[in-house]
Design an enzyme around this catalytic site. Structure first.
Site, PDB file in Angstrom:
ATOM      1  N   HIS A  57       4.145   1.849  -7.939  1.00 42.58           N
ATOM      2  CA  HIS A  57       3.220   0.801  -7.941  1.00 42.58           C
ATOM      3  C   HIS A  57       2.228   0.898  -9.088  1.00 42.58           C
ATOM      4  O   HIS A  57       1.968  -0.240  -9.711  1.00 42.58           O
ATOM      5  CB  HIS A  57       2.313   0.938  -6.658  1.00 42.58           C
ATOM      6  CG  HIS A  57       2.824   0.988  -5.419  1.00 42.58           C
ATOM      7  ND1 HIS A  57       3.433   1.961  -4.425  1.00 42.58           N
ATOM      8  CD2 HIS A  57       3.638  -0.298  -4.673  1.00 42.58           C
ATOM      9  CE1 HIS A  57       4.156   1.641  -3.498  1.00 42.58           C
ATOM     10  NE2 HIS A  57       4.220   0.178  -3.697  1.00 42.58           N
TER      11      HIS A  57
ATOM     12  N   GLY B  33       0.829  -1.479  -0.024  1.00 39.10           N
ATOM     13  CA  GLY B  33       0.122   0.127  -0.060  1.00 39.10           C
ATOM     14  C   GLY B  33       0.794   1.316   0.022  1.00 39.10           C
ATOM     15  O   GLY B  33       2.087   1.243  -0.522  1.00 39.10           O
ATOM     16  N   ASN B  34       0.313   2.284   0.408  1.00 38.85           N
ATOM     17  CA  ASN B  34       0.797   3.846   0.275  1.00 38.85           C
ATOM     18  C   ASN B  34       1.282   3.829  -1.174  1.00 38.85           C
ATOM     19  O   ASN B  34       2.432   4.133  -1.349  1.00 38.85           O
ATOM     20  CB  ASN B  34       1.840   4.000   1.410  1.00 38.85           C
ATOM     21  CG  ASN B  34       2.265   5.329   1.400  1.00 38.85           C
ATOM     22  OD1 ASN B  34       3.461   5.684   1.190  1.00 38.85           O
ATOM     23  ND2 ASN B  34       1.385   6.449   1.641  1.00 38.85           N
TER      24      ASN B  34
END
Ligand code: PAF
Length: 280
Positions: A37, A31-32
């Protein structure tokens, strides 16, 4: 985008896709999410019919004095970003979904897990290999996508796939960088303004070392020492700066043609890693 919080629903959705002949790619994350990503998601989309992203801040890959508790958790923003990228399924398991209290099995890629980042972060790569192996078993993707910023992690996973005959194609995606060269990382958020200005010098040091090697300099130990010294002069506390074979991360010799230079250094309390890979 389908959001799935439990293993039963995950398996049901994926097996329905597979029955319809659709291929599946998995991009595991903690995440984050940043542009690095999203690049994984886009690379996955080019290789498979359906893209699954997992977000799970995996406790077993953090040491006791590390940042598990403070690791940035930005679930709402992450969901929006993934939906915008047309992710098909977001898997958001809880710790108890993933780890039962009586679990006895872990995965460790020997040797590779104990050097470089593994030497400074004992247990880290066993935590990574175990969660990635579990995610592979849960999602059963045809393709798995990982960023090459974590080159050692990528090599650990590549070796696990080979050694355990896991029928998954592994795809490495180039590091996404800020315009000043700094490799994108969720941990960059920990840097102060001054540290942020210094941080790109890690990649600069890698570039200087690469140029020296390409120019025919063969004393790799000297190049490594000079790079560490120049990082120290800038205000970093270097952990390692190592010229390696990109196949197995052993120390590079004059015979090696495919190289990666791996580096880790602290700026203040933030540990940064980066690498540069090339062929001679
Ligand atoms: O690279 C990461 O974010 C993590 O190490 C991974 C691969 C998602 C495993 O927790």
């Amino acid at each position: 985008m389908i959001i799935v919080n439990n293993i039963l629903d995950l398996r049901a959705t994926i097996s329905a896709w597979k029955q319809n002949g659709l291929s599946v790619a998995l991009a595991p994350t903690m995440g984050n999410l940043h542009a690095g990503h999203l690049k994984l998601v886009n690379s996955a989309k080019q290789k498979a019919d359906k893209v699954v992203v997992s977000i799970f801040v995996n406790p077993t890959q953090f040491g006791i004095n590390e940042d598990f508790a403070s690791y940035p958790r930005t679930e709402q923003e992450d969901q929006l970003k993934l939906a915008t990228e047309n992710t098909d399924l977001l898997f958001l398991p809880t710790i108890t979904d993933i780890y039962s209290a009586n679990a006895l099995t872990t995965v460790k890629v020997s040797g590779l897990s104990d050097i470089y980042c593994g030497a400074s972060r004992p247990g880290h790569f066993s935590g990574v290999a175990t969660i990635v192996c579990k995610l592979f078993n849960l999602v059963q993707p045809d393709i798995a996508v990982f960023g090459l910023k974590d080159f050692q992690q990528f090599t650990v996973i590549k070796t696990m796939i080979r050694d355990l005959n896991i029928p998954i194609e592994l795809l490495g995606v180039d590091t996404q960088r800020e315009s000043n060269g700094l490799a994108m990382s969720s941990r960059n958020n920990y840097l102060t303004d001054i540290e942020r200005q210094l941080a790109p010098q890690l990649y600069e040091a890698l570039g200087i070392a690469k140029t020296a090697i390409l120019a025919g300099q063969h004393s790799y130990a000297t190049i490594e020492q000079q790079a560490k010294q120049s990082l120290k002069n800038t205000g970093f506390t270097p952990d390692y700066f190592s010229i390696c074979s990109s196949h197995d991360l052993s120390s590079a010799t004059k015979q090696d043609k495919d190289m990666v230079i791996l580096a880790a250094a602290k700026l203040g309390t933030t540990r940064l890693i980066d690498n540069i890979y090339f062929s001679l």
